[in-house]
Design a protein around this motif. Structure first.
Motif, PDB file in Angstrom:
ATOM      1  N   ALA A  79      17.271   6.170  13.488  1.00 57.92           N
ATOM      2  CA  ALA A  79      16.457   6.017  12.351  1.00 57.92           C
ATOM      3  C   ALA A  79      15.615   4.900  12.328  1.00 57.92           C
ATOM      4  CB  ALA A  79      17.596   5.500  11.030  1.00 57.92           C
ATOM      5  N   LEU A  80      15.885   3.671  13.272  1.00 56.33           N
ATOM      6  CA  LEU A  80      15.081   2.586  13.160  1.00 56.33           C
ATOM      7  C   LEU A  80      13.706   3.083  14.345  1.00 56.33           C
ATOM      8  CD1 LEU A  80      14.376  -0.326  12.930  1.00 56.33           C
ATOM      9  CD2 LEU A  80      15.873  -0.697  14.869  1.00 56.33           C
ATOM     10  N   ALA A  81      14.076   3.902  15.137  1.00 58.51           N
ATOM     11  CA  ALA A  81      12.982   4.117  15.945  1.00 58.51           C
ATOM     12  C   ALA A  81      12.029   5.253  15.208  1.00 58.51           C
ATOM     13  CB  ALA A  81      13.592   4.980  17.232  1.00 58.51           C
ATOM     14  N   LEU A  82      12.593   6.030  14.573  1.00 59.00           N
ATOM     15  CA  LEU A  82      11.715   7.039  13.832  1.00 59.00           C
ATOM     16  C   LEU A  82      11.100   6.271  12.858  1.00 59.00           C
ATOM     17  CD1 LEU A  82      13.916  10.332  13.479  1.00 59.00           C
ATOM     18  CD2 LEU A  82      11.713   9.928  14.877  1.00 59.00           C
ATOM     19  N   GLY A  83      11.597   5.504  11.852  1.00 65.43           N
ATOM     20  CA  GLY A  83      10.983   4.625  10.971  1.00 65.43           C
ATOM     21  C   GLY A  83       9.780   3.822  11.453  1.00 65.43           C
ATOM     22  N   THR A  84      10.078   3.037  12.548  1.00 61.48           N
ATOM     23  CA  THR A  84       8.832   2.213  13.056  1.00 61.48           C
ATOM     24  C   THR A  84       7.900   3.152  13.667  1.00 61.48           C
ATOM     25  OG1 THR A  84      10.740   0.881  13.875  1.00 61.48           O
ATOM     26  CG2 THR A  84       8.739   0.481  15.050  1.00 61.48           C
ATOM     27  N   PHE A  85       8.167   4.216  14.177  1.00 62.00           N
ATOM     28  CA  PHE A  85       6.939   5.089  14.577  1.00 62.00           C
ATOM     29  C   PHE A  85       6.259   5.677  13.417  1.00 62.00           C
ATOM     30  CE2 PHE A  85       5.385   9.322  15.758  1.00 62.00           C
ATOM     31  CZ  PHE A  85       4.571   9.024  17.050  1.00 62.00           C
ATOM     32  N   ALA A  86       6.947   5.924  12.392  1.00 63.54           N
ATOM     33  CA  ALA A  86       5.969   6.308  11.365  1.00 63.54           C
ATOM     34  C   ALA A  86       5.299   5.342  10.792  1.00 63.54           C
ATOM     35  CB  ALA A  86       7.149   6.878  10.349  1.00 63.54           C
ATOM     36  N   LEU A  87       5.889   4.320  10.578  1.00 63.85           N
ATOM     37  CA  LEU A  87       5.061   2.945  10.184  1.00 63.85           C
ATOM     38  C   LEU A  87       3.938   2.676  10.891  1.00 63.85           C
ATOM     39  CD1 LEU A  87       4.769   0.384   8.142  1.00 63.85           C
ATOM     40  CD2 LEU A  87       6.096  -0.697   9.886  1.00 63.85           C
ATOM     41  N   VAL A  88       4.028   2.725  12.222  1.00 60.92           N
ATOM     42  CA  VAL A  88       2.862   2.327  13.318  1.00 60.92           C
ATOM     43  C   VAL A  88       1.810   3.500  13.232  1.00 60.92           C
ATOM     44  CG1 VAL A  88       2.375   1.933  15.783  1.00 60.92           C
ATOM     45  CG2 VAL A  88       4.485   0.759  14.568  1.00 60.92           C
ATOM     46  N   ALA A  89       2.305   4.694  13.102  1.00 63.73           N
ATOM     47  CA  ALA A  89       1.549   5.903  13.151  1.00 63.73           C
ATOM     48  C   ALA A  89       0.635   5.873  11.898  1.00 63.73           C
ATOM     49  CB  ALA A  89       2.414   7.212  13.390  1.00 63.73           C
ATOM     50  N   VAL A  90       1.366   5.623  10.896  1.00 62.18           N
ATOM     51  CA  VAL A  90       0.346   5.547   9.455  1.00 62.18           C
ATOM     52  C   VAL A  90      -0.786   4.618   9.708  1.00 62.18           C
ATOM     53  CG1 VAL A  90       0.334   5.172   6.965  1.00 62.18           C
ATOM     54  CG2 VAL A  90       2.253   6.698   8.146  1.00 62.18           C
ATOM     55  N   ALA A  91      -0.125   3.141   9.966  1.00 60.16           N
ATOM     56  CA  ALA A  91      -1.294   2.281  10.262  1.00 60.16           C
ATOM     57  C   ALA A  91      -2.511   2.650  11.325  1.00 60.16           C
ATOM     58  CB  ALA A  91      -0.680   0.888  10.456  1.00 60.16           C
ATOM     59  N   GLU A  92      -2.016   3.204  12.495  1.00 61.45           N
ATOM     60  CA  GLU A  92      -2.817   3.524  13.507  1.00 61.45           C
ATOM     61  C   GLU A  92      -3.899   4.527  13.040  1.00 61.45           C
ATOM     62  OE1 GLU A  92      -4.232   3.286  17.586  1.00 61.45           O
ATOM     63  OE2 GLU A  92      -2.767   2.270  16.408  1.00 61.45           O
ATOM     64  N   VAL A  93      -3.380   5.714  12.057  1.00 58.97           N
ATOM     65  CA  VAL A  93      -4.405   6.632  11.731  1.00 58.97           C
ATOM     66  C   VAL A  93      -5.484   6.011  10.603  1.00 58.97           C
ATOM     67  CG1 VAL A  93      -4.427   8.730  10.294  1.00 58.97           C
ATOM     68  CG2 VAL A  93      -2.635   8.516  11.819  1.00 58.97           C
ATOM     69  N   GLN A  94      -4.910   5.133   9.808  1.00 63.32           N
ATOM     70  CA  GLN A  94      -5.787   4.420   8.920  1.00 63.32           C
ATOM     71  C   GLN A  94      -6.874   3.476   9.917  1.00 63.32           C
ATOM     72  OE1 GLN A  94      -6.087   4.866   5.545  1.00 63.32           O
ATOM     73  NE2 GLN A  94      -4.220   6.469   5.878  1.00 63.32           N
ATOM     74  N   LEU A  95      -6.471   2.831  10.944  1.00 57.04           N
ATOM     75  CA  LEU A  95      -7.388   1.901  11.532  1.00 57.04           C
ATOM     76  C   LEU A  95      -8.399   3.005  12.365  1.00 57.04           C
ATOM     77  CD1 LEU A  95      -4.809  -0.643  12.856  1.00 57.04           C
ATOM     78  CD2 LEU A  95      -6.790  -1.098  11.185  1.00 57.04           C
TER      79      LEU A  95
END
Length: 386
Positions: free
Chosen positions: A20-36
């Motif tokens: 859950a930690l790995a998936l949650g972190t990946f989702a957080l980073v992915a959303v921020a990466e897409v916005q950037l």
């Protein structure tokens, strides 16, 4: 349904928590990466490398419990490579910070400090290299975050170690208490059975009536031993059984002790002075066990014939003494504490804030004297209760 606190702590443990930690972190980073990426753009090779590094760094969190130090170094180095190759400044740095906390929480302080220092040095090198994305303020903020994370992980490790040590001490104390209780329960009755069996064997041909009396005492003593042993084991197993019908061990049963010692050749005289009162359960049990162990020693080791038990109910403590006319110092090694008899009695008294002294009397025989404070619960008995 389990309480909310239980559910919360269950979610933070095991492989599912890591996933859950790995998936949650990946989702957080992915959303921020897409916005950037929408605002900054970038070449296709750079995007591929960035996403591969993001996936690898987040997936490494799955192994943070098994290989905390290796995961820490990998995430720190891979995150550094991501920031060098990517055209965007994504929040991937949160992953090595999480791994750093796990390392400190495992007690690997030196490794955590080394990784944190490497991250600060790497970011400082980027600053000196003239990177427009990294400044002195960013380096200072990162260093503060890393110090805080390492400190939190170290505190977590210290609390876990303290709780483990406290649980180990409680288990040790409970094991010693159970051992002392079993010694007092079984040791007295078995010792009396041994003495009575020797007396019955000696009198079998000379005086069959006395031998029969001793055998009857052996039967009663063995039955009492089995009853107390079952009761003790029942408490240890936490089995839902019927409440015991026999009274709990205490000074109310001290006359039974005197009667059980008679077939072993002991004449016991009990003397009570002072204002009798209902004793706190620990004091009552300790006094009973001290008298019990003293009678056992007098019959088995001291070769005594007469024993005097004195109980004085003071205003703040119970004073008791058990004196016999046996060999006294002749039984020294056995009574002095090589076994657990005198040592167990002394420990009982000290646990209650009292003291116990045992030794040979100048006029012959052996004496055990103890004082047991009541604490805050001992109150004088009314005349009707007496």
């Amino acid at each position: 349904m389990p309480p909310f606190d239980q559910l919360r702590f269950q979610l933070l443990r095991g492989a599912r928590a890591d996933a859950a930690l790995a998936l949650g972190t990946f989702a957080l980073v992915a959303v921020a990466e897409v916005q950037l990426l929408r605002s900054a753009g970038g070449s296709t090779p750079s995007l591929v490398v960035s996403w591969l590094l993001i996936a690898a760094v987040c997936a490494a969190l799955l192994l943070r419990r098994r290989y905390p130090v290796a995961v820490g170094w990998f995430t720190a180095l891979a995150t550094g490579g991501y920031h060098l190759l990517s055209e965007t400044d994504g929040p991937l740095v949160v992953v090595p910070i999480v791994a750093l906390y796990a390392i400190a929480a495992h007690g690997r302080l030196q490794a955590a400090v080394a990784i944190a220092a490497a991250m600060v040095i790497g970011m400082s090198a980027g600053t000196f290299a003239g990177s427009s994305d990294i400044g002195g303020t960013a380096v200072f903020m990162l260093a503060g975050w890393l110090v805080a994370v390492v400190a939190l992980g170290t505190v977590r490790h210290g609390r876990a170690a303290y709780a483990e040590e406290e649980a180990r001490l409680r288990a040790t104390e409970e094991r010693l208490r159970i051992a002392r209780e079993l010694h007092d329960v079984i040791g007295h009755n078995v010792s009396m059975i041994n003495v009575q069996a020797g007396a019955a064997l000696h009198r079998l041909n000379k005086d069959p009536a006395q031998a029969e009396e001793a055998l009857g005492a052996i039967k009663a003593g063995s039955r009492e031993t089995l009853r107390e042993l079952r009761a003790t084991l029942g408490v240890l197993r936490r089995v839902d059984e019927e409440a015991p019908t026999a009274p709990a061990p205490g000074l109310a049963r001290v006359e039974e002790l005197a009667a059980s010692a008679k077939p072993a050749g002991l004449t016991v005289r009990i003397e009570r002075t002072g204002a009798e009162r209902p004793l706190p359960a620990p004091v009552d049990l300790a006094a009973y066990r001290i008298v019990q162990e003293s009678l056992t020693n007098a019959a088995k080791h001291g070769g005594a014939g007469r024993v005097s038990v004195r109980l004085h109910f003071g205003d703040e403590e119970l004073a008791l003494s058990v004196e016999d006319d046996g060999r006294g110092a002749a039984a020294g090694p056995v009574l002095a504490g090589d076994g657990s008899g005198i040592a167990g009695m002394t420990e009982r008294a000290r646990t209650l804030g009292g003291e116990l002294a045992a030794g040979a009397r100048p006029e012959g025989g052996f004496a055990v004297r103890a004082r047991l404070p009541y604490g805050a619960t001992g109150q004088p008995m009314e005349e009707s209760d007496r």
